[in-house]
Design a protein around this motif. Structure first.
Motif, short mmCIF file in Angstrom:
data_model
loop_
_atom_site.label_atom_id
_atom_site.label_comp_id
_atom_site.label_asym_id
_atom_site.label_seq_id
_atom_site.Cartn_x
_atom_site.Cartn_y
_atom_site.Cartn_z
N LEU A 202 52.06 7.28 -13.96
CA LEU A 202 53.09 8.05 -14.67
C LEU A 202 53.86 7.06 -15.54
O LEU A 202 54.43 6.09 -15.04
CB LEU A 202 54.04 8.74 -13.68
CG LEU A 202 55.22 9.50 -14.31
CD1 LEU A 202 54.73 10.60 -15.22
CD2 LEU A 202 56.13 10.07 -13.22
N THR A 203 53.87 7.31 -16.84
CA THR A 203 54.55 6.43 -17.79
C THR A 203 55.51 7.26 -18.65
O THR A 203 55.31 8.47 -18.83
CB THR A 203 53.54 5.71 -18.71
OG1 THR A 203 52.73 6.69 -19.39
CG2 THR A 203 52.64 4.80 -17.90
N CYS A 204 56.53 6.57 -19.19
CA CYS A 204 57.52 7.21 -20.05
C CYS A 204 57.61 6.42 -21.35
O CYS A 204 57.59 5.19 -21.34
CB CYS A 204 58.90 7.26 -19.37
SG CYS A 204 58.92 8.19 -17.83
N GLY A 205 57.75 7.14 -22.45
CA GLY A 205 57.88 6.48 -23.75
C GLY A 205 58.04 7.49 -24.85
O GLY A 205 57.39 8.56 -24.85
N GLU A 206 58.95 7.18 -25.80
CA GLU A 206 59.22 8.03 -26.96
C GLU A 206 59.62 9.44 -26.55
O GLU A 206 59.21 10.45 -27.15
CB GLU A 206 57.99 8.09 -27.88
CG GLU A 206 57.60 6.73 -28.46
CD GLU A 206 56.41 6.83 -29.38
OE1 GLU A 206 55.87 7.94 -29.53
OE2 GLU A 206 56.02 5.79 -29.94
N GLY A 207 60.42 9.54 -25.46
CA GLY A 207 60.92 10.85 -25.03
C GLY A 207 59.90 11.69 -24.30
O GLY A 207 60.14 12.89 -24.10
#
Length: 682
Positions: free
Chosen positions: A601-606
């Protein structure tokens, strides 16, 4: 600290280039100026061992000798006073054994002995020839005996083409009168400043100053070259510095840049003219240098801000603001304003032309033609201008009507987009856009019919699926009940196997009916969604924990990378749990035995992206949409899944506002579930 060091490098590299080029240009320009003013020969003489080896010294000796010999021609009463007072030179002029002039002091000795203290240069003129001794050694004065006026030659009498008369500039002279003339002259080894009359000291001091200036120029030139080399070696930081300068100049309005550029070009032109003419050289040299640097800044600005020059102007800023205010108006009002502006501009031009023509008629027509011709010309021009004004008015009226019709068409298009009926005014039949308006009305009617037909079809499909599912549930329930009862009875082994198979197939059929029903509801938009704030990382951990037993029995190695902090999204927890449950079950069914499965699970650019990757046990077909209904990776299999797992995951993800992606690379299968991060707004 690292950022500050980078900024310092950028500043140092730019300063090195600035100072290096300035020093190089200034030093080179001054060297060239001094060479043109004094000549390269003087600059070479400045570095000789003694000032007595220079051309300036030779010229001074020649002038002294001519002045002393003039005593013989004119008499002692006209002796040059400068020679008398310059104590750096000792001389004695004799004729027939009588001393005509001299400045030897008592006790200094005789010049003929060539041993005066502090004097190492001696010159003797006798019988039309000159002899020179320096440091006790006689110097070759005449060379090949021909005087050519070269730098290294002595300008003295005694050459084959330069006798005493020629040297003194005498038109008539008697050589016999000079046979008993003797002139001795001695020059100090280290001349001293005795005041106003110190010719030899000025020669030595001039050469010393010239040597100092040349050394300073050489040092400045070398320092400038080193600084330029330093900036070249740091060209990476220099490029970053120029980029920073470009970003700064990009915020300056274009109009200010143009005004400064005009002033810069004017100053450079005037400075160049003054430099060429020789007026105020130093200040104008600095002006030209500063102008060149500002011109370099302008070139850098053009290179780095070429696409943003118009946006970075005051006129562009005004236009954008006016344009933004205009775009808030309906399209018909915008077009009316523009047509009105064109009408006013045309009318102003027409009035200006009429006024100019009237002035011409009144100024010239009455003088040259007289009578009624100017009046007739004036009436004809007035009629033409009135006709042109009427044409402009009619043109503006037609444009205004066209703008109103375009506004009506825009309203009709917006009504079609929103699925509403147009209740506004209709375009009159004799207008240009009447046919297009009627076509839009027909399109709106057709779209409404198509929407009604599609809605009716979707409703019938959902009702059919619901009815079929309901009708299948009753016999399936009976089959499952009787199969359960049969499994409890004492049956032969073969019959018990049949009952077991019957029970499994009935369970599978029941699950398939329920999945088809859910997929159909999701596709038709009738799936009930319970919106809530979810921690996606926590939901993945819970799903993996619930599937821990099947995961351990599968023999697959799960590599899980989930962030420690919460990752909030807005979705339906139950539906999203079903999505990840289907993905994990799909992996357990079709992954290669003993292989690794990656869950991350990754997060980036909203965005929050959940990714599940595994190696397929069977070869994956190319060009297949795995999210379609009843599609499986292995078409040859007749048992196992229904082919609805990924279709349900896709439908539920989109129903919750996310996106579902499936990609394959050879046997690598990757599923992605993407959601917007929750920003706290409903």
């Amino acid at each position: 600290m690292d950022t500050k060091w980078k900024n310092a490098k950028c500043i140092v590299s730019l300063l090195a280039l600035f100072l290096g080029l300035n020093l190089t240009v200034i030093a080179s320009g001054l060297v060239g100026y001094y060479m043109l003013s004094y000549g390269p020969g003087d600059m070479t003489d400045a570095f000789r061992d003694s000032y007595q080896e220079s051309e300036s010294f030779r010229n001074q000796i020649s002038w002294y000798l001519r002045s002393l010999m003039d005593v013989v021609v004119s008499g002692p009463g006209r002796e040059g006073q400068e020679l008398v007072q310059d104590m750096n030179v000792r001389y004695e002029v004799c004729k027939g054994g009588r001393v005509l002039a001299g400045n030897l002091r008592s006790g200094e000795g005789e010049l003929s002995d060539r041993k005066l203290t502090g004097y190492n240069f001696y010159l003797l003129y006798r019988n039309g020839l000159v002899h020179i001794w320096r440091d006790g050694e006689e110097t070759d004065v005449y060379g090949n005996g021909i005087y050519r006026g070269e730098r290294d030659q002595w300008n003295l009498p005694g050459y084959a083409n330069r006798d005493t008369g020629t040297f003194l500039g005498l038109t008539a002279w008697n050589e016999k009168e000079w046979t008993d003339v003797t002139v001795w002259l001695a020059a100090a080894e280290e001349p001293v400043d005795y005041g106003m009359y110190s010719g030899m000291y000025y020669v030595a001091d001039y050469l010393k100053d010239l040597r100092t200036i040349t050394c300073v120029f050489a040092v400045l030139l070398a320092l400038g070259a080193l600084l330029v080399l330093w900036s070249v070696l740091w060209r990476r930081w220099l490029s970053m510095a120029w980029a920073a300068v470009g970003r700064f100049t990009g915020h300056v309005w274009l109009e200010i840049k143009l005004m400064l550029l005009l002033g810069l070009l004017y100053s450079m032109a005037m400075g160049t003219i003054r430099l060429i003419s020789g007026w105020r050289t130093r200040w104008h040299l600095l002006m030209v240098l500063l102008g060149l640097w500002l011109l370099a800044v302008y070139c850098n600005d053009l290179i780095r801000n070429w696409g943003r020059l118009r946006r970075g102007s005051f006129c562009g800023w005004v236009y954008r603001n006016l344009r933004a205010a205009e775009l808030k108006l309906p399209v018909q009002k915008r077009l009316v304003r523009r047509s009105l502006a064109v009408f006013v501009l045309g009318l102003c031009l027409l009035l200006a032309a009429a006024g100019f023509l009237t002035l011409c008629v009144l100024s010239f027509g009455l003088i040259w033609y007289g009578g009624r011709r100017p009046l007739l010309l004036f009436l004809v021009a007035g009629a033409v201008f009135l006709g042109a004004g009427a044409f402009l008015f009619l043109f503006w009226r037609d444009q205004r009507a066209l703008a109103e019709d375009i506004g009506t068409l825009s309203g009709q298009a917006e009504a079609i987009r929103d699925g509403e009926s147009w209740t506004g005014e209709r375009i009159v039949q004799d207008r240009d856009l009447w046919e297009m308006s009627e076509a839009l009305r027909d399109i709106q009617s057709g779209v409404q019919r198509a929407v009604e037909d599609r809605t009716r079809s979707e409703r019938m499909k959902v009702e059919l699926i619901a009815n079929v599912s309901h009708d299948l549930k009753t016999p399936l329930t009976s089959i499952l009940s009787y199969a359960d009862l049969l499994s409890r009875e004492e049956l032969p082994p073969a019959a018990r196997d049949y009952v077991t198979i019957l029970n499994e197939k009935a369970q599978r059929l029941g699950n398939m009916v329920q999945e088809v029903f859910e997929v159909s509801k999701a596709a038709s938009g009738e799936l009930n969604i319970k919106w809530e704030r979810l921690d996606l990382a926590k939901l993945l951990r819970q799903t993996l924990a619930d599937q821990s037993e099947p995961i351990e029995e599968s023999g697959l190695c799960f590599r899980v990378e989930l962030p420690g902090e919460a990752v909030f999204i807005r979705a339906d927890g139950d539906r999203l749990y079903r999505v990840f449950q289907n993905l994990i079950q799909n992996t357990l069914k079709y992954a290669l035995e003993g292989s690794r499965v990656y869950v991350s699970l990754t997060c980036g650019e909203g965005k929050a992206t959940a990714r599940i990757q595994n190696i397929s046990r069977d070869e994956l077909p190319r060009g297949v949409d795995f999210t379609a209904r009843f599609v499986r990776g292995d078409e040859s299999r007749t048992d196992g899944g229904s082919g609805l797992g990924l279709a349900i995951a896709d439908s539920f993800t989109r129903a919750c506002g996310g996106s579902f992606q499936v990609t394959t690379d050879a046997d690598l299968f990757t599923a992605r579930v993407i959601f917007d991060l929750w920003d706290g707004e409903e």
